[in-house]
Design a protein around this motif. Structure first.
Motif, PDB file in Angstrom:
ATOM      1  N   SER A   1       0.818  -1.204   0.000  1.00  0.00           N
ATOM      2  CA  SER A   1       0.000   0.000   0.000  1.00  0.00           C
ATOM      3  C   SER A   1       0.855   1.258   0.000  1.00  0.00           C
ATOM      4  CB  SER A   1      -0.915  -0.001   1.224  1.00  0.00           C
ATOM      5  OG  SER A   1      -1.795   1.101   1.195  1.00  0.00           O
ATOM      6  N   GLY A   2       0.244   2.362  -0.454  1.00  0.00           N
ATOM      7  CA  GLY A   2       0.889   3.671  -0.480  1.00  0.00           C
ATOM      8  C   GLY A   2      -0.174   4.746  -0.465  1.00  0.00           C
ATOM      9  N   PRO A   3       0.209   6.001  -0.640  1.00  0.00           N
ATOM     10  CA  PRO A   3      -0.779   7.084  -0.651  1.00  0.00           C
ATOM     11  C   PRO A   3      -1.716   6.968  -1.843  1.00  0.00           C
ATOM     12  CG  PRO A   3       1.381   7.894  -1.308  1.00  0.00           C
ATOM     13  CD  PRO A   3       1.581   6.498  -0.831  1.00  0.00           C
ATOM     14  N   LYS A   4      -2.975   7.296  -1.615  1.00  0.00           N
ATOM     15  CA  LYS A   4      -3.953   7.238  -2.697  1.00  0.00           C
ATOM     16  C   LYS A   4      -3.712   8.391  -3.667  1.00  0.00           C
ATOM     17  CE  LYS A   4      -7.830   5.456  -1.779  1.00  0.00           C
ATOM     18  NZ  LYS A   4      -9.208   5.113  -1.311  1.00  0.00           N
ATOM     19  N   PRO A   5      -3.821   8.159  -4.975  1.00  0.00           N
ATOM     20  CA  PRO A   5      -3.642   9.248  -5.955  1.00  0.00           C
ATOM     21  C   PRO A   5      -4.606  10.397  -5.705  1.00  0.00           C
ATOM     22  CG  PRO A   5      -3.598   7.118  -7.042  1.00  0.00           C
ATOM     23  CD  PRO A   5      -4.012   6.856  -5.627  1.00  0.00           C
ATOM     24  N   ASN A   6      -4.115  11.619  -5.926  1.00  0.00           N
ATOM     25  CA  ASN A   6      -4.905  12.831  -5.728  1.00  0.00           C
ATOM     26  C   ASN A   6      -5.148  13.544  -7.052  1.00  0.00           C
ATOM     27  OD1 ASN A   6      -5.023  12.712  -2.876  1.00  0.00           O
ATOM     28  ND2 ASN A   6      -2.963  13.568  -2.717  1.00  0.00           N
ATOM     29  N   PHE A   7      -6.192  14.383  -7.066  1.00  0.00           N
ATOM     30  CA  PHE A   7      -6.384  15.270  -8.203  1.00  0.00           C
ATOM     31  C   PHE A   7      -6.766  16.652  -7.712  1.00  0.00           C
ATOM     32  CE2 PHE A   7     -10.817  14.252  -7.469  1.00  0.00           C
ATOM     33  CZ  PHE A   7     -11.505  15.396  -7.862  1.00  0.00           C
ATOM     34  N   ARG A   8      -6.467  17.647  -8.525  1.00  0.00           N
ATOM     35  CA  ARG A   8      -6.876  19.017  -8.248  1.00  0.00           C
ATOM     36  C   ARG A   8      -7.137  19.713  -9.575  1.00  0.00           C
ATOM     37  NH1 ARG A   8      -2.540  20.245  -4.406  1.00  0.00           N
ATOM     38  NH2 ARG A   8      -2.319  17.997  -4.409  1.00  0.00           N
ATOM     39  N   ILE A   9      -7.946  20.776  -9.537  1.00  0.00           N
ATOM     40  CA  ILE A   9      -8.310  21.516 -10.750  1.00  0.00           C
ATOM     41  C   ILE A   9      -7.846  22.957 -10.601  1.00  0.00           C
ATOM     42  CG2 ILE A   9     -10.192  22.258 -12.244  1.00  0.00           C
ATOM     43  CD1 ILE A   9     -11.763  19.807 -11.303  1.00  0.00           C
TER      44      ILE A   9
ATOM     45  N   VAL B   1      -1.763  25.638 -13.986  1.00  0.00           N
ATOM     46  CA  VAL B   1      -1.413  24.218 -14.082  1.00  0.00           C
ATOM     47  C   VAL B   1       0.105  24.058 -14.071  1.00  0.00           C
ATOM     48  CG1 VAL B   1      -1.418  22.183 -15.589  1.00  0.00           C
ATOM     49  CG2 VAL B   1      -3.526  23.476 -15.244  1.00  0.00           C
ATOM     50  N   PHE B   2       0.788  24.883 -14.849  1.00  0.00           N
ATOM     51  CA  PHE B   2       2.249  24.807 -14.893  1.00  0.00           C
ATOM     52  C   PHE B   2       2.854  25.134 -13.535  1.00  0.00           C
ATOM     53  CE2 PHE B   2       6.346  26.948 -15.529  1.00  0.00           C
ATOM     54  CZ  PHE B   2       7.067  25.923 -16.108  1.00  0.00           C
ATOM     55  N   ARG B   3       2.401  26.207 -12.924  1.00  0.00           N
ATOM     56  CA  ARG B   3       2.961  26.608 -11.634  1.00  0.00           C
ATOM     57  C   ARG B   3       2.693  25.568 -10.561  1.00  0.00           C
ATOM     58  NH1 ARG B   3       1.197  33.035 -11.426  1.00  0.00           N
ATOM     59  NH2 ARG B   3       2.628  33.765 -13.057  1.00  0.00           N
ATOM     60  N   ARG B   4       1.475  25.043 -10.531  1.00  0.00           N
ATOM     61  CA  ARG B   4       1.146  24.023  -9.531  1.00  0.00           C
ATOM     62  C   ARG B   4       1.958  22.767  -9.756  1.00  0.00           C
ATOM     63  NH1 ARG B   4      -0.993  24.273  -4.671  1.00  0.00           N
ATOM     64  NH2 ARG B   4      -2.790  25.459  -5.403  1.00  0.00           N
ATOM     65  N   SER B   5       2.155  22.392 -11.003  1.00  0.00           N
ATOM     66  CA  SER B   5       2.958  21.204 -11.313  1.00  0.00           C
ATOM     67  C   SER B   5       4.375  21.367 -10.779  1.00  0.00           C
ATOM     68  CB  SER B   5       3.005  20.975 -12.829  1.00  0.00           C
ATOM     69  OG  SER B   5       1.721  20.714 -13.344  1.00  0.00           O
ATOM     70  N   MET B   6       4.970  22.528 -11.006  1.00  0.00           N
ATOM     71  CA  MET B   6       6.324  22.793 -10.528  1.00  0.00           C
ATOM     72  C   MET B   6       6.374  22.798  -9.006  1.00  0.00           C
ATOM     73  SD  MET B   6       8.385  22.919 -13.067  1.00  0.00           S
ATOM     74  CE  MET B   6       9.710  23.358 -11.937  1.00  0.00           C
ATOM     75  N   GLU B   7       5.382  23.428  -8.381  1.00  0.00           N
ATOM     76  CA  GLU B   7       5.350  23.490  -6.916  1.00  0.00           C
ATOM     77  C   GLU B   7       5.236  22.094  -6.312  1.00  0.00           C
ATOM     78  OE1 GLU B   7       2.024  25.984  -6.193  1.00  0.00           O
ATOM     79  OE2 GLU B   7       3.038  27.837  -6.831  1.00  0.00           O
TER      80      GLU B   7
ATOM     81  N   ILE C   1      -3.472  16.810 -12.227  1.00  0.00           N
ATOM     82  CA  ILE C   1      -3.947  18.186 -12.313  1.00  0.00           C
ATOM     83  C   ILE C   1      -4.748  18.365 -13.607  1.00  0.00           C
ATOM     84  CG2 ILE C   1      -3.311  20.630 -12.321  1.00  0.00           C
ATOM     85  CD1 ILE C   1      -0.677  19.865 -11.031  1.00  0.00           C
ATOM     86  N   ALA C   2      -5.911  18.992 -13.489  1.00  0.00           N
ATOM     87  CA  ALA C   2      -6.717  19.339 -14.658  1.00  0.00           C
ATOM     88  C   ALA C   2      -6.916  20.854 -14.687  1.00  0.00           C
ATOM     89  CB  ALA C   2      -8.059  18.622 -14.624  1.00  0.00           C
ATOM     90  N   SER C   3      -7.410  21.346 -15.810  1.00  0.00           N
ATOM     91  CA  SER C   3      -7.561  22.783 -16.015  1.00  0.00           C
ATOM     92  C   SER C   3      -9.037  23.142 -16.216  1.00  0.00           C
ATOM     93  CB  SER C   3      -6.743  23.215 -17.239  1.00  0.00           C
ATOM     94  OG  SER C   3      -6.762  24.610 -17.392  1.00  0.00           O
TER      95      SER C   3
ATOM     96  N   LEU D   1      -8.652  10.796  -5.025  1.00  0.00           N
ATOM     97  CA  LEU D   1      -9.126  11.737  -4.021  1.00  0.00           C
ATOM     98  C   LEU D   1      -8.913  13.176  -4.473  1.00  0.00           C
ATOM     99  CD1 LEU D   1      -7.760  10.158  -0.716  1.00  0.00           C
ATOM    100  CD2 LEU D   1     -10.032   9.878  -1.744  1.00  0.00           C
ATOM    101  N   ALA D   2      -9.840  14.060  -4.107  1.00  0.00           N
ATOM    102  CA  ALA D   2      -9.665  15.487  -4.343  1.00  0.00           C
ATOM    103  C   ALA D   2      -8.690  16.035  -3.313  1.00  0.00           C
ATOM    104  CB  ALA D   2     -11.011  16.203  -4.237  1.00  0.00           C
TER     105      ALA D   2
END
Length: 245
Positions: A83-91, A98-104, A221-223, A243-244
């Motif tokens: 087991s590991g952390p559940k995948p997350n998503f954010r919009i 999207v670019f800035r959040r990806s880098m962060e 990440i979605a836009s 998960l959100a």
């Protein structure tokens, strides 16, 4: 010995699917000129966690049915990693965010990945946006990011010096990363119109390929200005596989 996972090849598996008659040999073994092969299904996965494996299975189950022969109907792998952390998503609102959040995200998770001896990758699902992102990555984050713009760049990885990899799933097929930030998993990548059938075949494969690059942690990440999260992933979020954040 030949290892084959056709789900990882959007160019050869999905874009060549056609309603027209195909006069080529019917199976992959015949095309590879292997007349009497011993087929072995490798179903035990020792790379990614159970949570990532469950998400991958969900993507495969959600993909539209394709009229393909039995060579492509491969069994779903079962994770042996644990087991590991559940995948997350954010919009995020738009491409800039999207670019800035990806880098962060990639920067904040890099130390954790390194502690496990792994790497972090940002993989973009939108080709047009990637052509803009990688220029920004090269000029604004040249010390932190190593850009892979084609399969030909793979042999340059030995020069990356533990930087964050910035690429598209197709360009890093076959490469594992401890942590993957999957950018622009957007609904508009399967648009309505004359090319919808092609997109419905290509996008699930790219999505599968991007997700399956992650060994331990996956951030998606979605836009908002591209219609938000892809319906393929929204359905999996409803199943509690994603998960959100």
């Amino acid at each position: 010995m030949m290892a084959l996972d056709p789900k990882q090849s959007p160019r050869q598996v999905y874009t060549e699917v056609s309603d027209e008659k195909d006069d080529r040999a019917p199976g992959i073994y015949q095309r590879a000129r292997l007349p009497n092969p011993d087929k072995i299904d490798l179903v035990e996965v020792y790379r990614y966690t159970t949570e990532i494996a469950d998400l991958i299975k969900g993507v495969i189950d959600a993909a539209p049915a394709l009229d393909m022969n039995d060579d492509w109907n491969l069994p779903t792998g079962v994770s042996k990693v644990g087991s590991g952390p559940k995948p997350n998503f954010r919009i995020e609102p738009d491409a800039t965010r999207v670019f800035r959040r990806s880098m962060e995200l990639a920067a904040s998770l890099q130390g954790e990945a390194r502690s496990r001896g792994g790497q972090v990758a940002i993989l973009c699902l939108d080709y047009e946006r990637f052509s803009t992102y990688y220029l920004a990555a090269e000029y604004q984050h040249s010390r932190e990011v190593f850009v892979i713009r084609s399969r030909d760049d793979i042999n340059k990885l030995r020069y990356m010096n533990r930087r964050i990899v910035f690429s598209m799933p197709e360009y890093v097929a076959g490469l594992p990363f401890d942590t993957v930030v999957l950018a622009d998993a957007n609904a508009n990548l399967v648009p309505d119109g004359g090319f919808r059938g092609h997109s419905e075949r290509n996008f699930p494969s790219e999505l599968y390929l991007g997700i399956s690059r992650a060994e331990r942690r996956l951030e998606i990440i979605a836009s908002k200005d591209c219609d938000g999260l892809s319906p393929y992933l929204s359905a999996l979020a409803e199943q509690d596989l994603l998960l959100a954040a």
